[in-house]
Write an enzyme that holds these catalytic residues in place. Structure first.
Site, PDB file in Angstrom:
ATOM      1  N   SER A  65       0.666  -1.117   0.053  1.00 21.31           N
ATOM      2  CA  SER A  65      -0.048  -0.255   0.128  1.00 21.31           C
ATOM      3  C   SER A  65       1.016   1.183  -0.013  1.00 21.31           C
ATOM      4  CB  SER A  65      -0.977  -0.023   1.325  1.00 21.31           C
ATOM      5  OG  SER A  65       0.023  -0.056   2.410  1.00 21.31           O
ATOM      6  N   ASP A 286      -3.268   6.275  11.612  1.00 15.75           N
ATOM      7  CA  ASP A 286      -2.433   5.683  10.431  1.00 15.75           C
ATOM      8  C   ASP A 286      -1.147   6.580  10.468  1.00 15.75           C
ATOM      9  OD1 ASP A 286      -1.069   4.935   8.235  1.00 15.75           O
ATOM     10  OD2 ASP A 286      -2.718   5.241   6.892  1.00 15.75           O
ATOM     11  N   HIS A 289       1.274   5.422   6.430  1.00 20.46           N
ATOM     12  CA  HIS A 289       1.218   5.828   5.045  1.00 20.46           C
ATOM     13  C   HIS A 289       1.307   7.373   5.151  1.00 20.46           C
ATOM     14  CE1 HIS A 289      -1.004   2.053   4.948  1.00 20.46           C
ATOM     15  NE2 HIS A 289      -0.645   2.037   3.777  1.00 20.46           N
TER      16      HIS A 289
END
Length: 309
Positions: A65, A286, A289
């Protein structure tokens, strides 16, 4: 020379995981930094120039990802440069392709958590450290941008394999850093044996850091990036270099063919302010990312320079 390089609200390619402004991130300073290496002047990303240089060619991001994150930043940079261009999108099980029709440039994403294969067998799902079948799809591209690391330490329900195999030996688990090196070595041998580097430029995106441990940036007791709004000051990261980067560099040094390391690790370590934290479509924390726009645009300025030069 202002930053960010594009307005994220005008980019149609950002997933809700990475669209920090859409999900009400209140501070905007993180958008305005420019990465400046010591020994050279990093050129500003020029999307039209990039598309003209790559006319008729295919660039593919292969990885997890973080590769998706990186891919979406590049799409936003290119879309901002040619907003009226005809753009087509295709998606299948292994990833997606976005084509800038006026230039014949395809930007592709191929999902691969480990680069090496996972196969369903009678005993269960087997991670095969010395098998890399997807390479036949990859090697026909003009530019390849690889990345793997995020999934090597997954355990429990999040781990997508039950056994690990090397040669004829099948075991339930092994030291994950050892496994990472072995998987990378299989990939490295594939580059040497199968990729025509006269036609295909091979790039490896360095290790992307996460920020869950404040000790690494001099804030003991901090367990995520949620309140971080400024980069680490200075140009060295207190937590030092990740072990995975040493493993990656060791393996890259064994490859006989030219492979470019997109060395994004330190610049990203300093950007503890660059993650979505809770400003994403899931509202989860998060710190792995990156917001788009943001830090990844600097990765793509480095990528642009590596491809164009």
């Amino acid at each position: 020379m202002s930053y960010p390089l594009y307005n994220s609200s005008a980019c149609p390619f950002i997933r809700k995981e990475f669209d920090c402004l859409k999900y009400d991130r209140p501070d905007h300073l993180y958008l305005q930094y420019r990465w400046q290496p010591n020994a050279c002047d990093l050129p500003r990303f020029d999307g039209k120039h990039f598309l003209k240089k790559l006319m008729g060619k295919k660039i593919m991001f292969i990885g997890d990802s973080v590769s998706l994150n990186h891919f979406e930043s590049l799409l936003c940079l290119l879309h901002a440069a040619v907003p009226d261009s005809i753009i087509t999108e295709e998606t299948n099980n292994s990833g997606s392709t976005v084509t800038f029709q006026d230039y014949g440039v395809s930007v592709k994403l191929f999902n691969s958590h480990y680069l090496v294969d996972i196969e369903q067998e009678k005993i269960g799902r087997v991670l095969k450290l010395d098998s890399l079948k997807d390479g036949n799809t990859w090697k026909d591209m003009d530019v390849l941008v690889f990345n793997t690391w995020l999934w090597w330490y997954r355990r429990g329900p999040k781990q997508p394999w039950d056994y690990v195999q090397e040669g004829e030996t099948i075991i339930e688990d092994m030291d994950r850093m050892v496994a990472f090196r072995k998987g990378l070595t299989t990939w490295a041998k594939w580059v040497d044996s199968d990729v025509d580097t006269c036609k295909t430029k091979v790039i490896f995106q360095g290790i992307s850091p996460s920020h869950y441990n404040g000790v690494e940036w001099g804030k003991p007791g901090v367990t995520n990036c949620g309140k971080e709004t400024e980069p680490v000051s200075g140009s060295t990261y207190p937590g030092g270099s990740p072990l995975a980067l040493q493993a990656l560099e060791d393996v890259l040094n064994t490859i006989k063919k030219p492979v470019h390391l997109l060395n994004i690790t330190t610049l990203s370590q300093l950007r503890k302010d660059g993650h979505p934290s809770s400003y994403n479509g899931f509202r989860g924390m998060d710190c792995t990312h990156w917001c788009v726009a943001g830090v990844l645009d600097a990765w793509n300025e480095l990528l642009y320079t590596a491809i164009i030069s």
